[in-house]
Motif scaffolding. Structure first.
Motif, PDB file in Angstrom:
ATOM      1  N   LEU A 144       0.843  -1.192   0.000  1.00 10.31           N
ATOM      2  CA  LEU A 144       0.000   0.000   0.000  1.00 10.31           C
ATOM      3  C   LEU A 144       0.880   1.244   0.000  1.00 10.31           C
ATOM      4  CD1 LEU A 144      -2.763   1.474   0.356  1.00 10.31           C
ATOM      5  CD2 LEU A 144      -2.359   1.337   2.826  1.00 10.31           C
ATOM      6  N   ILE A 145       0.672   2.117  -0.983  1.00  6.91           N
ATOM      7  CA  ILE A 145       1.358   3.415  -1.030  1.00  6.91           C
ATOM      8  C   ILE A 145       0.369   4.465  -0.543  1.00  6.91           C
ATOM      9  CG2 ILE A 145       2.623   5.068  -2.448  1.00  6.91           C
ATOM     10  CD1 ILE A 145       2.975   2.831  -4.537  1.00  6.91           C
ATOM     11  N   ASP A 146       0.665   5.093   0.585  1.00  6.48           N
ATOM     12  CA  ASP A 146      -0.201   6.143   1.137  1.00  6.48           C
ATOM     13  C   ASP A 146       0.406   7.492   0.769  1.00  6.48           C
ATOM     14  OD1 ASP A 146      -1.509   8.057   2.777  1.00  6.48           O
ATOM     15  OD2 ASP A 146      -2.103   6.468   4.162  1.00  6.48           O
ATOM     16  N   TYR A 147      -0.209   8.162  -0.222  1.00  9.17           N
ATOM     17  CA  TYR A 147       0.351   9.412  -0.716  1.00  9.17           C
ATOM     18  C   TYR A 147       0.151  10.562   0.257  1.00  9.17           C
ATOM     19  CZ  TYR A 147       1.236   7.216  -5.203  1.00  9.17           C
ATOM     20  OH  TYR A 147       1.732   6.401  -6.192  1.00  9.17           O
ATOM     21  N   ARG A 151       3.984   7.343   3.132  1.00  7.53           N
ATOM     22  CA  ARG A 151       4.429   6.086   3.719  1.00  7.53           C
ATOM     23  C   ARG A 151       4.078   4.929   2.795  1.00  7.53           C
ATOM     24  NH1 ARG A 151       6.757   9.050   6.541  1.00  7.53           N
ATOM     25  NH2 ARG A 151       6.793   9.240   8.812  1.00  7.53           N
ATOM     26  N   VAL A 152       4.861   3.857   2.883  1.00  7.29           N
ATOM     27  CA  VAL A 152       4.570   2.622   2.165  1.00  7.29           C
ATOM     28  C   VAL A 152       4.450   1.507   3.193  1.00  7.29           C
ATOM     29  CG1 VAL A 152       5.448   0.912   0.524  1.00  7.29           C
ATOM     30  CG2 VAL A 152       5.700   3.359   0.029  1.00  7.29           C
ATOM     31  N   TYR A 153       3.374   0.725   3.068  1.00 11.27           N
ATOM     32  CA  TYR A 153       3.100  -0.345   4.020  1.00 11.27           C
ATOM     33  C   TYR A 153       3.078  -1.693   3.302  1.00 11.27           C
ATOM     34  CZ  TYR A 153       1.487   3.600   6.845  1.00 11.27           C
ATOM     35  OH  TYR A 153       1.407   4.789   7.527  1.00 11.27           O
ATOM     36  N   LEU A 154       3.566  -2.709   3.975  1.00 12.11           N
ATOM     37  CA  LEU A 154       3.519  -4.078   3.474  1.00 12.11           C
ATOM     38  C   LEU A 154       2.795  -4.910   4.524  1.00 12.11           C
ATOM     39  CD1 LEU A 154       4.452  -5.873   1.099  1.00 12.11           C
ATOM     40  CD2 LEU A 154       6.449  -6.476   2.473  1.00 12.11           C
ATOM     41  N   ALA A 155       1.644  -5.437   4.139  1.00  8.39           N
ATOM     42  CA  ALA A 155       0.799  -6.194   5.061  1.00  8.39           C
ATOM     43  C   ALA A 155       0.520  -5.391   6.335  1.00  8.39           C
ATOM     44  CB  ALA A 155       1.444  -7.530   5.398  1.00  8.39           C
ATOM     45  N   GLY A 156       0.323  -4.082   6.169  1.00  6.18           N
ATOM     46  CA  GLY A 156      -0.024  -3.224   7.293  1.00  6.18           C
ATOM     47  C   GLY A 156       1.138  -2.656   8.063  1.00  6.18           C
ATOM     48  N   ASN A 157       2.352  -3.042   7.732  1.00  5.00           N
ATOM     49  CA  ASN A 157       3.535  -2.563   8.446  1.00  5.00           C
ATOM     50  C   ASN A 157       4.305  -1.544   7.610  1.00  5.00           C
ATOM     51  OD1 ASN A 157       3.204  -4.379  10.714  1.00  5.00           O
ATOM     52  ND2 ASN A 157       3.869  -6.022   9.339  1.00  5.00           N
TER      53      ASN A 157
END
Length: 235
Positions: A144-147, A151-157
């Motif tokens: 997930l890329i949160d613009y 931040r960038v998350y992998l499996a919520g982390n």
């Protein structure tokens, strides 16, 4: 990334005003860069990649409108004009060239900070994919890329990307499914004066893959098109 951790370049040749701007931004925890000439500003925009530019029009070497014109030929970094010029024609011309906002001197601290926050917010949501613009994010698989949060998350982390690593992933996410050439990425991320050697991209990409790919040797999210560039997996 919070707004107050962003990098702001001040381009102002009046010592009193530049001191006021630097003090105000430092007090509010912005990272501050400063120059008093247009030529130096162009160099610093390319080399330091500021998040926002505060630009006076009456510079000693280049008119500020020329700086806007040149900057807009290769980057969408928000530009807030700060000028004593009050004619409507001057404001319209600067905005037509690509300035994001126009703040007339004199101005107050509260208004200045609000204009900066607005410019940064618009930049983070002015994305090319409609779904990204709507949601402020891009997701593929567990990535997930949160613009909005930068931040960038992998499996919520949170994977803990550096600012430059985030910019690379964010750019690829905006053009998911499309190949972006090495040279296009270098121009977009570091400006027209960046080296044509893509070694800096390879180094960053190796670090990014260690953080986001379950197996860096068999990437799931970012693919290399050998000899051409990189491509982000589509949703």
């Amino acid at each position: 990334m919070n707004d107050a951790s962003c990098k702001v370049l001040i381009v102002e040749d009046d010592p009193g005003i530049s001191k006021f701007l630097r003090t105000t931004l430092n007090t509010n925890h912005y990272e501050v860069l400063w120059t008093d000439t247009g030529v130096k500003a162009l160099e610093m925009i390319s080399s330091h990649c500021p998040d926002c530019i505060l630009l006076d029009l009456g510079l000693p070497d280049l008119d500020g409108t020329e700086v806007i014109r040149r900057v807009r030929s290769w980057t969408k970094t928000p530009i807030i004009v700060i000028s004593a010029r009050s004619m409507e024609e001057d404001k319209a011309y600067a905005l037509d060239l690509g300035a994001d906002d126009y703040l007339q001197k004199p101005f107050g601290t509260i208004e200045l900070l609000a204009r900066i926050r607005t410019a940064l917010r618009h930049t983070r949501t002015a994305l090319e994919d409609d779904s990204i613009a709507l949601n402020g994010s891009y997701q593929v698989g567990d990535l997930l890329i949160d613009y909005r949060k930068h931040r960038v998350y992998l499996a919520g982390n949170d994977v803990g990307l550096t600012p430059n690593e985030f910019r690379i992933v964010a750019l690829l996410g905006k053009h998911a499914g499309q190949v972006i050439t090495y040279q296009a990425m270098l121009r977009e991320l570091w400006g027209p004066y960046a080296s044509r050697d893509n070694k800096i991209l390879r180094v960053h990409m190796a670090n990014i893959r260690r953080k986001i790919e379950p197996n860096p040797d068999e990437p799931r999210y970012i693919f290399t098109e050998v000899g051409v560039g990189y491509r982000m997996s589509e949703e």
